[in-house]
Design a protein around this motif. Structure first.
Motif, PDB file in Angstrom:
ATOM      1  N   UNK A   4       0.859  -1.190  -0.006  1.00  0.00           N
ATOM      2  CA  UNK A   4       0.105   0.181  -0.026  1.00  0.00           C
ATOM      3  C   UNK A   4       0.864   1.326  -0.054  1.00  0.00           C
ATOM      4  N   UNK A   5       0.792   2.091  -1.209  1.00  0.00           N
ATOM      5  CA  UNK A   5       1.805   3.292  -1.303  1.00  0.00           C
ATOM      6  C   UNK A   5       1.077   4.323  -0.428  1.00  0.00           C
ATOM      7  N   UNK A   6       2.000   5.222   0.201  1.00  0.00           N
ATOM      8  CA  UNK A   6       1.567   6.310   0.904  1.00  0.00           C
ATOM      9  C   UNK A   6       0.663   7.349  -0.110  1.00  0.00           C
ATOM     10  N   UNK A   7       0.955   7.470  -1.400  1.00  0.00           N
ATOM     11  CA  UNK A   7       0.450   8.416  -2.427  1.00  0.00           C
ATOM     12  C   UNK A   7      -1.040   7.991  -2.612  1.00  0.00           C
ATOM     13  N   UNK A   8      -1.345   6.664  -2.184  1.00  0.00           N
ATOM     14  CA  UNK A   8      -2.611   6.208  -2.660  1.00  0.00           C
ATOM     15  C   UNK A   8      -3.583   6.175  -1.413  1.00  0.00           C
ATOM     16  N   UNK A   9      -3.194   6.446  -0.177  1.00  0.00           N
ATOM     17  CA  UNK A   9      -4.161   6.666   1.010  1.00  0.00           C
ATOM     18  C   UNK A   9      -5.048   7.673   0.690  1.00  0.00           C
ATOM     19  N   UNK A  38     -11.229  -3.745  11.494  1.00  0.00           N
ATOM     20  CA  UNK A  38     -10.213  -3.031  11.803  1.00  0.00           C
ATOM     21  C   UNK A  38      -9.749  -2.074  10.993  1.00  0.00           C
ATOM     22  N   UNK A  39      -8.968  -1.070  11.622  1.00  0.00           N
ATOM     23  CA  UNK A  39      -8.684   0.093  10.650  1.00  0.00           C
ATOM     24  C   UNK A  39      -7.326   0.656  11.011  1.00  0.00           C
ATOM     25  N   UNK A  40      -6.347   1.327  10.085  1.00  0.00           N
ATOM     26  CA  UNK A  40      -5.103   1.662  10.675  1.00  0.00           C
ATOM     27  C   UNK A  40      -5.225   3.045   9.644  1.00  0.00           C
ATOM     28  N   UNK A  41      -4.944   3.881  10.292  1.00  0.00           N
ATOM     29  CA  UNK A  41      -4.871   5.418   9.831  1.00  0.00           C
ATOM     30  C   UNK A  41      -3.832   6.346  10.378  1.00  0.00           C
ATOM     31  N   UNK A  42      -3.446   7.394   9.784  1.00  0.00           N
ATOM     32  CA  UNK A  42      -2.868   8.668  10.663  1.00  0.00           C
ATOM     33  C   UNK A  42      -3.528   9.822  10.971  1.00  0.00           C
ATOM     34  N   UNK A  43      -3.364  10.592  11.601  1.00  0.00           N
ATOM     35  CA  UNK A  43      -4.001  11.926  12.015  1.00  0.00           C
ATOM     36  C   UNK A  43      -3.001  12.854  12.079  1.00  0.00           C
ATOM     37  N   UNK A  44      -3.346  14.048  11.479  1.00  0.00           N
ATOM     38  CA  UNK A  44      -2.594  15.294  12.005  1.00  0.00           C
ATOM     39  C   UNK A  44      -3.327  15.821  12.962  1.00  0.00           C
ATOM     40  N   UNK A  45      -2.913  16.232  14.084  1.00  0.00           N
ATOM     41  CA  UNK A  45      -3.639  16.780  15.308  1.00  0.00           C
ATOM     42  C   UNK A  45      -2.926  18.293  15.563  1.00  0.00           C
ATOM     43  N   UNK A 140       0.630  -6.337   9.192  1.00  0.00           N
ATOM     44  CA  UNK A 140       1.036  -4.991   8.469  1.00  0.00           C
ATOM     45  C   UNK A 140       2.346  -4.290   8.839  1.00  0.00           C
ATOM     46  N   UNK A 141       3.018  -4.113   7.880  1.00  0.00           N
ATOM     47  CA  UNK A 141       4.414  -3.448   8.288  1.00  0.00           C
ATOM     48  C   UNK A 141       4.378  -2.117   7.878  1.00  0.00           C
ATOM     49  N   UNK A 142       4.294  -1.252   8.571  1.00  0.00           N
ATOM     50  CA  UNK A 142       4.264   0.333   8.365  1.00  0.00           C
ATOM     51  C   UNK A 142       5.745   0.888   8.359  1.00  0.00           C
ATOM     52  N   UNK A 143       6.208   1.441   7.317  1.00  0.00           N
ATOM     53  CA  UNK A 143       7.541   1.953   7.291  1.00  0.00           C
ATOM     54  C   UNK A 143       7.488   3.585   7.627  1.00  0.00           C
ATOM     55  N   UNK A 144       7.884   3.517   8.688  1.00  0.00           N
ATOM     56  CA  UNK A 144       7.900   5.109   9.358  1.00  0.00           C
ATOM     57  C   UNK A 144       8.885   5.810   8.867  1.00  0.00           C
ATOM     58  N   UNK A 145      10.093   5.617   8.984  1.00  0.00           N
ATOM     59  CA  UNK A 145      11.352   6.159   8.478  1.00  0.00           C
ATOM     60  C   UNK A 145      12.284   5.481   7.580  1.00  0.00           C
ATOM     61  N   UNK A 146      12.779   5.879   6.475  1.00  0.00           N
ATOM     62  CA  UNK A 146      13.751   5.141   5.712  1.00  0.00           C
ATOM     63  C   UNK A 146      13.147   4.414   4.689  1.00  0.00           C
ATOM     64  N   UNK A 158       9.540  -0.875   0.296  1.00  0.00           N
ATOM     65  CA  UNK A 158       8.770   0.075   1.160  1.00  0.00           C
ATOM     66  C   UNK A 158       9.601   1.374   1.172  1.00  0.00           C
ATOM     67  N   UNK A 159       8.986   2.515   0.905  1.00  0.00           N
ATOM     68  CA  UNK A 159       9.431   3.953   1.142  1.00  0.00           C
ATOM     69  C   UNK A 159       8.884   4.468   2.447  1.00  0.00           C
ATOM     70  N   UNK A 160       9.237   5.487   2.860  1.00  0.00           N
ATOM     71  CA  UNK A 160       8.733   6.161   4.155  1.00  0.00           C
ATOM     72  C   UNK A 160       6.995   6.238   3.966  1.00  0.00           C
ATOM     73  N   UNK A 161       6.393   5.650   5.034  1.00  0.00           N
ATOM     74  CA  UNK A 161       4.748   5.794   5.082  1.00  0.00           C
ATOM     75  C   UNK A 161       4.147   4.744   4.185  1.00  0.00           C
ATOM     76  N   UNK A 162       5.030   4.107   3.460  1.00  0.00           N
ATOM     77  CA  UNK A 162       4.263   2.845   2.593  1.00  0.00           C
ATOM     78  C   UNK A 162       3.998   1.676   3.653  1.00  0.00           C
ATOM     79  N   UNK A 163       3.144   0.737   3.313  1.00  0.00           N
ATOM     80  CA  UNK A 163       2.728  -0.385   4.044  1.00  0.00           C
ATOM     81  C   UNK A 163       2.763  -1.881   3.338  1.00  0.00           C
ATOM     82  N   UNK A 164       3.356  -2.910   4.034  1.00  0.00           N
ATOM     83  CA  UNK A 164       3.244  -3.932   3.584  1.00  0.00           C
ATOM     84  C   UNK A 164       2.280  -4.805   4.331  1.00  0.00           C
TER      85      UNK A 164
END
Length: 191
Positions: A4-9, A38-45, A140-146, A158-164
């Motif tokens: 799952x690519x970060x650009x597609x979220x 189940x659900x996985x997300x990011x939020x800007x607070x 799920x493997x979420x790549x935070x950095x690197x 996986x690049x930054x913020x991509x998910x396997x």
């Protein structure tokens, strides 16, 4: 195996209308906030305040960016959550209030419906290759950095913020950081 690519979220308003969330993945596909397993997300607070209440849901929060926040969760002592903290598991139907430490944050949010699934979240810093075998219904493997190369093929990475997303137990992968990566390992077990 799915990447799952970060650009597609996709982004959407919070349940309480106080901000936006970026949905990484939801199960079943296309489920809304009231009927996901189940659900996985990011939020800007951007500001402190009350969390949305999700009846029958457990959640785990991890800070990805920013200085962190203090959570006041009904029935529990206040908790300071920072980028260095372990992921924090708590009931999403408990009244929860956030106070930001010093400016906006971005968090990683994993939620499971108690009657259908349960989850664990671990943060792992990788500087050496790692053999990894899945044990849960969904991992799920979420790549935070690197970035991370998956297996021997340089084309599967996986690049930054991509998910396997691996959807069965017993799959073995070789994870190779390029040259260093921080990942979140999310295991979801259907009940």
């Amino acid at each position: 195996m799915r990447i799952l690519r970060a650009s597609d979220y996709r982004s959407m308003p919070w349940k309480n209308g106080g901000g936006t969330t970026t949905e990484i993945v939801v199960s079943p596909a296309g489920a809304g906030l009231d009927d996901f397993d189940w659900r996985i997300s990011m939020a800007r607070v951007e500001a402190g305040g009350p969390f949305s209440v999700f009846v029958g849901i457990d959640r785990t929060l991890s800070i990805l960016e920013g200085e962190g926040m203090r959570l006041s969760i009904a029935g529990h002592d206040s908790v300071d959550l920072t980028r260095a903290s372990e992921p924090l598991f708590f009931p999403a139907d408990a009244a929860t209030e956030a106070t930001l430490a010093a400016g906006p944050i971005t968090d990683l949010n994993v939620m499971t419906r108690r009657s259908r699934a349960r989850h664990t979240v671990r943060r792992v810093s990788l500087s050496e290759p790692l053999d990894f075998t899945t044990e849960a219904t969904a991992t799920l493997l979420f790549c935070h950095k690197g970035s991370i190369q998956i297996g021997e093929s340089p084309t599967v990475a996986l690049g930054a913020r991509d998910t396997l997303w691996l959807d069965e137990a017993g799959q073995t992968l070789w994870l190779r950081p390029q040259p260093h990566a921080v990942v979140f390992l999310i295991a979801i077990q259907n009940d």
